[in-house]
Design a protein around this motif. Sequence first.
Motif, PDB file in Angstrom:
ATOM      1  N   LEU A 216      13.275  -5.510  -4.979  1.00  0.00           N
ATOM      2  CA  LEU A 216      13.342  -4.181  -4.384  1.00  0.00           C
ATOM      3  C   LEU A 216      12.443  -4.089  -3.153  1.00  0.00           C
ATOM      4  CD1 LEU A 216      13.404  -0.991  -6.624  1.00  0.00           C
ATOM      5  CD2 LEU A 216      12.654  -0.944  -4.270  1.00  0.00           C
ATOM      6  N   ILE A 217      11.316  -4.837  -3.182  1.00  0.00           N
ATOM      7  CA  ILE A 217      10.346  -4.855  -2.083  1.00  0.00           C
ATOM      8  C   ILE A 217      10.075  -6.303  -1.698  1.00  0.00           C
ATOM      9  CG2 ILE A 217       7.957  -4.313  -1.405  1.00  0.00           C
ATOM     10  CD1 ILE A 217       9.643  -1.828  -1.723  1.00  0.00           C
ATOM     11  N   ASP A 218      10.114  -6.619  -0.405  1.00  0.00           N
ATOM     12  CA  ASP A 218       9.819  -8.007  -0.018  1.00  0.00           C
ATOM     13  C   ASP A 218       8.328  -8.289  -0.204  1.00  0.00           C
ATOM     14  OD1 ASP A 218       8.345  -7.791   2.763  1.00  0.00           O
ATOM     15  OD2 ASP A 218      10.010  -6.363   2.835  1.00  0.00           O
ATOM     16  N   LYS A 219       8.012  -9.555  -0.413  1.00  0.00           N
ATOM     17  CA  LYS A 219       6.646  -9.950  -0.760  1.00  0.00           C
ATOM     18  C   LYS A 219       5.654  -9.610   0.350  1.00  0.00           C
ATOM     19  CE  LYS A 219       4.352 -13.611  -3.333  1.00  0.00           C
ATOM     20  NZ  LYS A 219       4.507 -14.950  -3.959  1.00  0.00           N
ATOM     21  N   GLU A 220       6.070  -9.720   1.592  1.00  0.00           N
ATOM     22  CA  GLU A 220       5.179  -9.422   2.716  1.00  0.00           C
ATOM     23  C   GLU A 220       4.731  -7.962   2.685  1.00  0.00           C
ATOM     24  OE1 GLU A 220       5.180  -9.561   7.623  1.00  0.00           O
ATOM     25  OE2 GLU A 220       6.896 -10.339   6.480  1.00  0.00           O
ATOM     26  N   THR A 221       5.677  -7.053   2.436  1.00  0.00           N
ATOM     27  CA  THR A 221       5.341  -5.621   2.341  1.00  0.00           C
ATOM     28  C   THR A 221       4.446  -5.364   1.137  1.00  0.00           C
ATOM     29  OG1 THR A 221       7.458  -5.030   3.352  1.00  0.00           O
ATOM     30  CG2 THR A 221       6.315  -3.289   2.132  1.00  0.00           C
ATOM     31  N   PHE A 222       4.736  -6.028   0.009  1.00  0.00           N
ATOM     32  CA  PHE A 222       3.962  -5.878  -1.222  1.00  0.00           C
ATOM     33  C   PHE A 222       2.503  -6.254  -0.978  1.00  0.00           C
ATOM     34  CE2 PHE A 222       2.566  -7.306  -5.460  1.00  0.00           C
ATOM     35  CZ  PHE A 222       3.000  -6.258  -6.254  1.00  0.00           C
ATOM     36  N   GLU A 223       2.286  -7.401  -0.348  1.00  0.00           N
ATOM     37  CA  GLU A 223       0.919  -7.885  -0.109  1.00  0.00           C
ATOM     38  C   GLU A 223       0.208  -7.040   0.952  1.00  0.00           C
ATOM     39  OE1 GLU A 223       1.484 -11.971   0.824  1.00  0.00           O
ATOM     40  OE2 GLU A 223       1.722 -12.572  -1.283  1.00  0.00           O
ATOM     41  N   LYS A 224       0.965  -6.549   1.944  1.00  0.00           N
ATOM     42  CA  LYS A 224       0.362  -5.701   2.963  1.00  0.00           C
ATOM     43  C   LYS A 224      -0.161  -4.401   2.350  1.00  0.00           C
ATOM     44  CE  LYS A 224       1.349  -3.411   7.370  1.00  0.00           C
ATOM     45  NZ  LYS A 224       2.372  -3.123   8.412  1.00  0.00           N
ATOM     46  N   ALA A 225       0.613  -3.823   1.431  1.00  0.00           N
ATOM     47  CA  ALA A 225       0.185  -2.594   0.753  1.00  0.00           C
ATOM     48  C   ALA A 225      -1.098  -2.830  -0.031  1.00  0.00           C
ATOM     49  CB  ALA A 225       1.289  -2.095  -0.170  1.00  0.00           C
ATOM     50  N   HIS A 226      -1.184  -3.995  -0.678  1.00  0.00           N
ATOM     51  CA  HIS A 226      -2.394  -4.310  -1.454  1.00  0.00           C
ATOM     52  C   HIS A 226      -3.610  -4.442  -0.544  1.00  0.00           C
ATOM     53  CE1 HIS A 226      -0.358  -5.902  -5.360  1.00  0.00           C
ATOM     54  NE2 HIS A 226       0.110  -4.734  -4.967  1.00  0.00           N
ATOM     55  N   SER A 227      -3.409  -5.102   0.586  1.00  0.00           N
ATOM     56  CA  SER A 227      -4.539  -5.292   1.505  1.00  0.00           C
ATOM     57  C   SER A 227      -5.040  -3.949   2.040  1.00  0.00           C
ATOM     58  CB  SER A 227      -4.130  -6.205   2.662  1.00  0.00           C
ATOM     59  OG  SER A 227      -3.141  -5.584   3.471  1.00  0.00           O
ATOM     60  N   LYS A 228      -4.122  -2.998   2.205  1.00  0.00           N
ATOM     61  CA  LYS A 228      -4.511  -1.676   2.690  1.00  0.00           C
ATOM     62  C   LYS A 228      -5.336  -0.911   1.649  1.00  0.00           C
ATOM     63  CE  LYS A 228      -2.458  -1.416   6.763  1.00  0.00           C
ATOM     64  NZ  LYS A 228      -3.172  -1.093   8.021  1.00  0.00           N
ATOM     65  N   LEU A 229      -5.132  -1.267   0.379  1.00  0.00           N
ATOM     66  CA  LEU A 229      -5.837  -0.548  -0.697  1.00  0.00           C
ATOM     67  C   LEU A 229      -7.071  -1.294  -1.185  1.00  0.00           C
ATOM     68  CD1 LEU A 229      -2.847   0.746  -2.865  1.00  0.00           C
ATOM     69  CD2 LEU A 229      -4.270   2.044  -1.288  1.00  0.00           C
ATOM     70  N   SER A 230      -7.485  -2.318  -0.443  1.00  0.00           N
ATOM     71  CA  SER A 230      -8.665  -3.085  -0.843  1.00  0.00           C
ATOM     72  C   SER A 230      -9.855  -2.149  -1.022  1.00  0.00           C
ATOM     73  CB  SER A 230      -9.003  -4.150   0.204  1.00  0.00           C
ATOM     74  OG  SER A 230      -7.969  -5.092   0.278  1.00  0.00           O
ATOM     75  N   VAL A 231     -10.544  -2.315  -2.118  1.00  0.00           N
ATOM     76  CA  VAL A 231     -11.691  -1.455  -2.420  1.00  0.00           C
ATOM     77  C   VAL A 231     -12.859  -1.790  -1.512  1.00  0.00           C
ATOM     78  CG1 VAL A 231     -13.322  -0.755  -4.211  1.00  0.00           C
ATOM     79  CG2 VAL A 231     -10.963  -1.321  -4.816  1.00  0.00           C
ATOM     80  N   ARG A 232     -13.472  -0.743  -0.950  1.00  0.00           N
ATOM     81  CA  ARG A 232     -14.647  -0.960  -0.106  1.00  0.00           C
ATOM     82  C   ARG A 232     -15.814  -1.471  -0.923  1.00  0.00           C
ATOM     83  NH1 ARG A 232     -14.693   4.833   3.045  1.00  0.00           N
ATOM     84  NH2 ARG A 232     -12.573   4.726   3.894  1.00  0.00           N
ATOM     85  N   LYS A 233     -16.535  -2.402  -0.322  1.00  0.00           N
ATOM     86  CA  LYS A 233     -17.731  -2.925  -0.977  1.00  0.00           C
ATOM     87  C   LYS A 233     -18.960  -2.340  -0.305  1.00  0.00           C
ATOM     88  CE  LYS A 233     -15.567  -7.249  -2.381  1.00  0.00           C
ATOM     89  NZ  LYS A 233     -15.614  -8.721  -2.334  1.00  0.00           N
ATOM     90  N   TYR A 234     -19.646  -1.522  -1.059  1.00  0.00           N
ATOM     91  CA  TYR A 234     -20.831  -0.873  -0.510  1.00  0.00           C
ATOM     92  C   TYR A 234     -22.048  -1.780  -0.661  1.00  0.00           C
ATOM     93  CZ  TYR A 234     -18.139   3.439  -0.434  1.00  0.00           C
ATOM     94  OH  TYR A 234     -17.205   4.385  -0.174  1.00  0.00           O
ATOM     95  N   SER A 235     -22.917  -1.788   0.327  1.00  0.00           N
ATOM     96  CA  SER A 235     -24.129  -2.583   0.267  1.00  0.00           C
ATOM     97  C   SER A 235     -25.105  -1.988  -0.735  1.00  0.00           C
ATOM     98  CB  SER A 235     -24.785  -2.621   1.644  1.00  0.00           C
ATOM     99  OG  SER A 235     -26.076  -3.174   1.578  1.00  0.00           O
TER     100      SER A 235
END
Length: 505
Positions: free
Chosen positions: A254-273
């Motif tokens: 239903l979703i191509d792998k490139e779009t799937f991985e791009k969405a995940h990268s956009k939701l990467s959790v911020r790492k606070y110092s």
Amino acid sequence: MRCVSYTRTVSCMENGEISKDIIGQQNQRIQDYIKKRGWTLGKKYSDRKKDVYEETAYLQMKMDAIAREFDCVVLDSMFRCGRNSNVAAEMFRSMFVPASVYFAVVEDDFCSCDVSEEETYKYLDEKAAAYRNKFTTDQVRKYNESKIYPKYGFKYKEGKMELEIDPEAAKHVRRIFELICEGHSCNETAKIMTADGIECSGNYVNKLWGRPIKDENAPWKMAQVKRIIYNRQYIGEWERTIDGKKKMFSCPVLIDKETFEKAHSKLSVRKYSDHVRGKTPLNPFSNRIFDKDSGIALKLYPHQRLKIRIFRLSYPKPKEIVYERGHIPFDEVYEKVHKIIENEKRQAERIVGMIGSFDWEYEKEIRILKIKAEAKLIFQKMLLIESRNLPLYNSMIAGKISEDEYAMQREVNIEEFEECDEKLQDYLEQIKEIEKCFSKDNLWIKTFSEMIVPEEITRKHVKAWIERIECVRYEEVEVQFKYQDWKERLPQKWFEGDFEDGTKE
């Protein structure tokens, strides 16, 4: 030795065709085994019906064992003993072993008269576990092979465990991925979907499956969006559980792998110092430290003049609490707790070093023998109760008592027998507890002998090891560790003496 045999047509571990001469095969193997041991076979018990619940002969064998009419029963396999090996193992564990009635299993060349009780229990546990694992696996497989789950964006082909794309829902799934790839968060995406008037995935699926809907206008939720974004089924990976193992099956993409991985990268959790300006170091003892006299929780505060962190009661504190010290420094508590944890570790290591020693085995055996003596009295009482049944039955047959009188007295006997059996099971549980206590499975020994004391104590360590910290008048610190009841079951004299840091138990 007075030997009997038990055979059975149905096995709890096999499926498919049953050999016509299965009873004969078992009898032959049992005869060969008995001949090799130099024993003589007396009575034969056999459940010949092709019925998984058939146990007429099995129950008769059980009653004869209670009456001590034989010394050992020989089986071809534990998996052909009664309805299943789990039930059979419990019978041997709770009745045969305590009464010194033996059992032999030809298939495993195992006889309880050749090994210790501990080895016998281990064998029974393994056989019971083998059946339970197979039963669970069979049930899970049947369930998962036939269970149909709602899957937003897909639908099942009629009468098949096969998926196809649901066009209506699929366009909404693609819209969600587009919004995430544009930089929106899951929460923002949920709000946009709701504002656009798109029915939430929960309501859509419930309508599709004919389920009731609580709120027709329910908004999209962040969790619904997140489940869609991380669902690998949309890229053609369908995970199912077969034979207790997770396996991947293909389904429409239903979703191509490139779009799937791009969405995940956009939701990467911020790492606070950890060095964010103004961030206060965490309190690892939060909700675990209390004033001992009052039982009130102590709070961590900054001391403005001393420029340190301190523990004290929050104001206004009870008027009756007046201590010489007004607080206790955090660092002082930390150092004392660290030292006490190290001491607990040393104690556990000392106890581990005693496992298997003469004192260790002697103490365990003394406690077990005491329970066994009590269990033996209960078992003898059970034999006495059981011995009443046959004369009672004969009295009814002879017309000396009516059927109602027989039924009434029989019910009394059954109730007494069940009460005794309950006590016997309790004694057996006590023995298991003692055996666990005097082993590496003792929860206190296992936890504190294997723990690694870190240089820095964190909240994670406190949660894992400590129940409560008590401060005595802001002067001393006492720690109540987890699993102390398991520690207290061991002889307290074993904890007496000095340790390397000068502390005493």
